[in-house]
Design a protein around this motif. Structure first.
Motif, PDB file in Angstrom:
ATOM      1  N   GLY A  30       0.820  -1.208   0.000  1.00  0.00           N
ATOM      2  CA  GLY A  30       0.000   0.000   0.000  1.00  0.00           C
ATOM      3  C   GLY A  30       0.854   1.259   0.000  1.00  0.00           C
ATOM      4  O   GLY A  30       0.551   2.226  -0.714  1.00  0.00           O
ATOM      5  N   ILE A  31       1.908   1.268   0.788  1.00  0.00           N
ATOM      6  CA  ILE A  31       2.825   2.417   0.818  1.00  0.00           C
ATOM      7  C   ILE A  31       3.516   2.583  -0.534  1.00  0.00           C
ATOM      8  O   ILE A  31       3.651   3.701  -1.043  1.00  0.00           O
ATOM      9  CB  ILE A  31       3.852   2.274   1.960  1.00  0.00           C
ATOM     10  N   LEU A  32       3.945   1.461  -1.131  1.00  0.00           N
ATOM     11  CA  LEU A  32       4.573   1.529  -2.455  1.00  0.00           C
ATOM     12  C   LEU A  32       3.608   2.096  -3.494  1.00  0.00           C
ATOM     13  O   LEU A  32       3.989   2.931  -4.322  1.00  0.00           O
ATOM     14  CB  LEU A  32       5.047   0.141  -2.888  1.00  0.00           C
ATOM     15  N   LEU A  34       1.033   4.065  -2.954  1.00  0.00           N
ATOM     16  CA  LEU A  34       0.841   5.481  -2.662  1.00  0.00           C
ATOM     17  C   LEU A  34       2.009   6.306  -3.200  1.00  0.00           C
ATOM     18  O   LEU A  34       1.813   7.364  -3.817  1.00  0.00           O
ATOM     19  CB  LEU A  34       0.678   5.693  -1.153  1.00  0.00           C
ATOM     20  N   ALA A  35       3.230   5.823  -2.999  1.00  0.00           N
ATOM     21  CA  ALA A  35       4.414   6.518  -3.519  1.00  0.00           C
ATOM     22  C   ALA A  35       4.376   6.594  -5.046  1.00  0.00           C
ATOM     23  O   ALA A  35       4.717   7.626  -5.636  1.00  0.00           O
ATOM     24  CB  ALA A  35       5.683   5.816  -3.044  1.00  0.00           C
ATOM     25  N   LEU A  36       3.938   5.516  -5.690  1.00  0.00           N
ATOM     26  CA  LEU A  36       3.856   5.520  -7.149  1.00  0.00           C
ATOM     27  C   LEU A  36       2.784   6.495  -7.645  1.00  0.00           C
ATOM     28  O   LEU A  36       2.971   7.179  -8.658  1.00  0.00           O
ATOM     29  CB  LEU A  36       3.577   4.111  -7.669  1.00  0.00           C
ATOM     30  N   TYR A  37       1.656   6.578  -6.934  1.00  0.00           N
ATOM     31  CA  TYR A  37       0.623   7.553  -7.306  1.00  0.00           C
ATOM     32  C   TYR A  37       1.151   8.977  -7.186  1.00  0.00           C
ATOM     33  O   TYR A  37       0.884   9.823  -8.050  1.00  0.00           O
ATOM     34  CB  TYR A  37      -0.626   7.391  -6.441  1.00  0.00           C
ATOM     35  N   VAL A  38       1.896   9.261  -6.129  1.00  0.00           N
ATOM     36  CA  VAL A  38       2.485  10.594  -5.955  1.00  0.00           C
ATOM     37  C   VAL A  38       3.483  10.862  -7.077  1.00  0.00           C
ATOM     38  O   VAL A  38       3.539  11.978  -7.631  1.00  0.00           O
ATOM     39  CB  VAL A  38       3.153  10.721  -4.566  1.00  0.00           C
ATOM     40  N   TRP A  39       4.264   9.856  -7.457  1.00  0.00           N
ATOM     41  CA  TRP A  39       5.239   9.989  -8.525  1.00  0.00           C
ATOM     42  C   TRP A  39       4.535  10.279  -9.860  1.00  0.00           C
ATOM     43  O   TRP A  39       4.974  11.118 -10.641  1.00  0.00           O
ATOM     44  CB  TRP A  39       6.079   8.726  -8.617  1.00  0.00           C
ATOM     45  N   ILE A  40       3.428   9.597 -10.125  1.00  0.00           N
ATOM     46  CA  ILE A  40       2.666   9.849 -11.347  1.00  0.00           C
ATOM     47  C   ILE A  40       2.122  11.276 -11.339  1.00  0.00           C
ATOM     48  O   ILE A  40       2.205  11.987 -12.350  1.00  0.00           O
ATOM     49  CB  ILE A  40       1.516   8.827 -11.501  1.00  0.00           C
ATOM     50  N   ALA A  41       1.571  11.706 -10.220  1.00  0.00           N
ATOM     51  CA  ALA A  41       1.041  13.069 -10.124  1.00  0.00           C
ATOM     52  C   ALA A  41       2.142  14.090 -10.370  1.00  0.00           C
ATOM     53  O   ALA A  41       1.926  15.083 -11.088  1.00  0.00           O
ATOM     54  CB  ALA A  41       0.392  13.282  -8.760  1.00  0.00           C
ATOM     55  N   ALA A  42       3.318  13.858  -9.814  1.00  0.00           N
ATOM     56  CA  ALA A  42       4.439  14.772 -10.037  1.00  0.00           C
ATOM     57  C   ALA A  42       4.845  14.784 -11.509  1.00  0.00           C
ATOM     58  O   ALA A  42       5.154  15.851 -12.066  1.00  0.00           O
ATOM     59  CB  ALA A  42       5.628  14.366  -9.164  1.00  0.00           C
ATOM     60  N   ILE A  76       5.086   3.185 -14.766  1.00  0.00           N
ATOM     61  CA  ILE A  76       4.676   3.265 -13.361  1.00  0.00           C
ATOM     62  C   ILE A  76       3.261   2.718 -13.193  1.00  0.00           C
ATOM     63  O   ILE A  76       2.964   2.023 -12.220  1.00  0.00           O
ATOM     64  CB  ILE A  76       4.794   4.710 -12.843  1.00  0.00           C
ATOM     65  N   LEU A  77       2.381   3.036 -14.151  1.00  0.00           N
ATOM     66  CA  LEU A  77       1.031   2.484 -14.104  1.00  0.00           C
ATOM     67  C   LEU A  77       1.054   0.958 -14.171  1.00  0.00           C
ATOM     68  O   LEU A  77       0.273   0.278 -13.497  1.00  0.00           O
ATOM     69  CB  LEU A  77       0.176   3.054 -15.233  1.00  0.00           C
ATOM     70  N   GLU A  78       1.964   0.411 -14.964  1.00  0.00           N
ATOM     71  CA  GLU A  78       2.102  -1.051 -15.040  1.00  0.00           C
ATOM     72  C   GLU A  78       2.616  -1.614 -13.704  1.00  0.00           C
ATOM     73  O   GLU A  78       2.213  -2.702 -13.291  1.00  0.00           O
ATOM     74  CB  GLU A  78       3.037  -1.451 -16.180  1.00  0.00           C
ATOM     75  N   LEU A  79       3.498  -0.878 -13.037  1.00  0.00           N
ATOM     76  CA  LEU A  79       3.964  -1.323 -11.713  1.00  0.00           C
ATOM     77  C   LEU A  79       2.816  -1.360 -10.718  1.00  0.00           C
ATOM     78  O   LEU A  79       2.708  -2.286  -9.905  1.00  0.00           O
ATOM     79  CB  LEU A  79       5.075  -0.404 -11.199  1.00  0.00           C
ATOM     80  N   ILE A  80       1.948  -0.359 -10.780  1.00  0.00           N
ATOM     81  CA  ILE A  80       0.783  -0.351  -9.896  1.00  0.00           C
ATOM     82  C   ILE A  80      -0.110  -1.544 -10.207  1.00  0.00           C
ATOM     83  O   ILE A  80      -0.647  -2.183  -9.294  1.00  0.00           O
ATOM     84  CB  ILE A  80       0.020   0.982 -10.027  1.00  0.00           C
ATOM     85  N   ARG A  81      -0.237  -1.869 -11.466  1.00  0.00           N
ATOM     86  CA  ARG A  81      -1.029  -3.042 -11.861  1.00  0.00           C
ATOM     87  C   ARG A  81      -0.438  -4.327 -11.266  1.00  0.00           C
ATOM     88  O   ARG A  81      -1.180  -5.205 -10.818  1.00  0.00           O
ATOM     89  CB  ARG A  81      -1.063  -3.109 -13.388  1.00  0.00           C
ATOM     90  N   ILE A  82       0.883  -4.427 -11.237  1.00  0.00           N
ATOM     91  CA  ILE A  82       1.538  -5.587 -10.620  1.00  0.00           C
ATOM     92  C   ILE A  82       1.206  -5.645  -9.137  1.00  0.00           C
ATOM     93  O   ILE A  82       0.866  -6.706  -8.596  1.00  0.00           O
ATOM     94  CB  ILE A  82       3.070  -5.533 -10.821  1.00  0.00           C
ATOM     95  N   LEU A  83       1.310  -4.518  -8.449  1.00  0.00           N
ATOM     96  CA  LEU A  83       1.037  -4.491  -7.017  1.00  0.00           C
ATOM     97  C   LEU A  83      -0.427  -4.814  -6.717  1.00  0.00           C
ATOM     98  O   LEU A  83      -0.727  -5.538  -5.767  1.00  0.00           O
ATOM     99  CB  LEU A  83       1.428  -3.131  -6.435  1.00  0.00           C
ATOM    100  N   GLN A  84      -1.340  -4.289  -7.534  1.00  0.00           N
ATOM    101  CA  GLN A  84      -2.758  -4.605  -7.340  1.00  0.00           C
ATOM    102  C   GLN A  84      -3.016  -6.092  -7.548  1.00  0.00           C
ATOM    103  O   GLN A  84      -3.791  -6.706  -6.825  1.00  0.00           O
ATOM    104  CB  GLN A  84      -3.621  -3.786  -8.297  1.00  0.00           C
ATOM    105  N   SER A  85      -2.349  -6.665  -8.540  1.00  0.00           N
ATOM    106  CA  SER A  85      -2.498  -8.098  -8.797  1.00  0.00           C
ATOM    107  C   SER A  85      -1.988  -8.904  -7.621  1.00  0.00           C
ATOM    108  O   SER A  85      -2.614  -9.890  -7.213  1.00  0.00           O
ATOM    109  CB  SER A  85      -1.726  -8.483 -10.063  1.00  0.00           C
ATOM    110  N   TYR A  86      -0.892  -8.469  -7.043  1.00  0.00           N
ATOM    111  CA  TYR A  86      -0.351  -9.185  -5.895  1.00  0.00           C
ATOM    112  C   TYR A  86      -1.305  -9.137  -4.715  1.00  0.00           C
ATOM    113  O   TYR A  86      -1.510 -10.133  -4.024  1.00  0.00           O
ATOM    114  CB  TYR A  86       1.012  -8.622  -5.493  1.00  0.00           C
TER     115      TYR A  86
END
Length: 148
Positions: A30-32, A34-42, A76-86
């Motif tokens: 979840g923290i990862l 959140l960090a990726l979402y902040v990175w995408i927003a930036a 980064i969006l693909e990384l979030i997809r990996i984390l959601q899948s996990y």
């Protein structure tokens, strides 16, 4: 009866307790995310703030950075997809990892267009991308059916 209650008390403090382990992993993931979402927003804000510069100096000079930034945001969006899948399945799908690698390598290949490059560099990029595409096809074709 007493032995069972002692066993239950001991299992609460074990590092391998599945409930503790699951909650810890979910918290870290979840923290990862959140960090990726902040990175995408930036990244999106950076693209928007560079728009006036594009209009002043010409689109061709800034296009390289925009294209590479957009491809990185997609990775980064693909990384979030990996984390959601996990989190939902409890495992990481190989195809998702290959998707991230493909997006990053295609971004690198696009980045080579704007730099001095040798045909060896381009050939290596294309060869690795081809191998990853073949691996993705094989991983989908021969994927085991997981029954929960």
């Amino acid at each position: 009866m007493i032995n069972q209650s002692i066993a239950k008390e001991k299992s609460v403090f074990l590092l391998t307790d599945s409930d503790w382990h699951t909650r810890t992993i979910q918290f870290i993931v979840g923290i990862l995310m959140l960090a990726l979402y902040v990175w995408i927003a930036a990244g999106v804000l950076n693209l928007l703030f560079n728009l006036p510069e594009i209009l002043k100096s010409g689109w061709a000079q800034i296009a390289e950075h925009i294209i590479v930034d957009i491809v990185l945001i997609l990775a980064i969006l693909e990384l979030i997809r990996i984390l959601q899948s996990y989190l939902s399945v409890g495992r990481v799908k190989v195809t998702f990892i290959l998707d991230v690698a493909l997006v990053v390598l295609i971004g690198e290949l696009i980045g080579l267009w704007y730099k001095e490059y040798t045909f060896v560099e381009v050939g290596l990029h294309i060869a690795v991308i081809t191998v990853l595409i073949l691996l993705r096809i094989v991983s989908i074709r021969f994927s085991p059916n997981v029954v929960d």
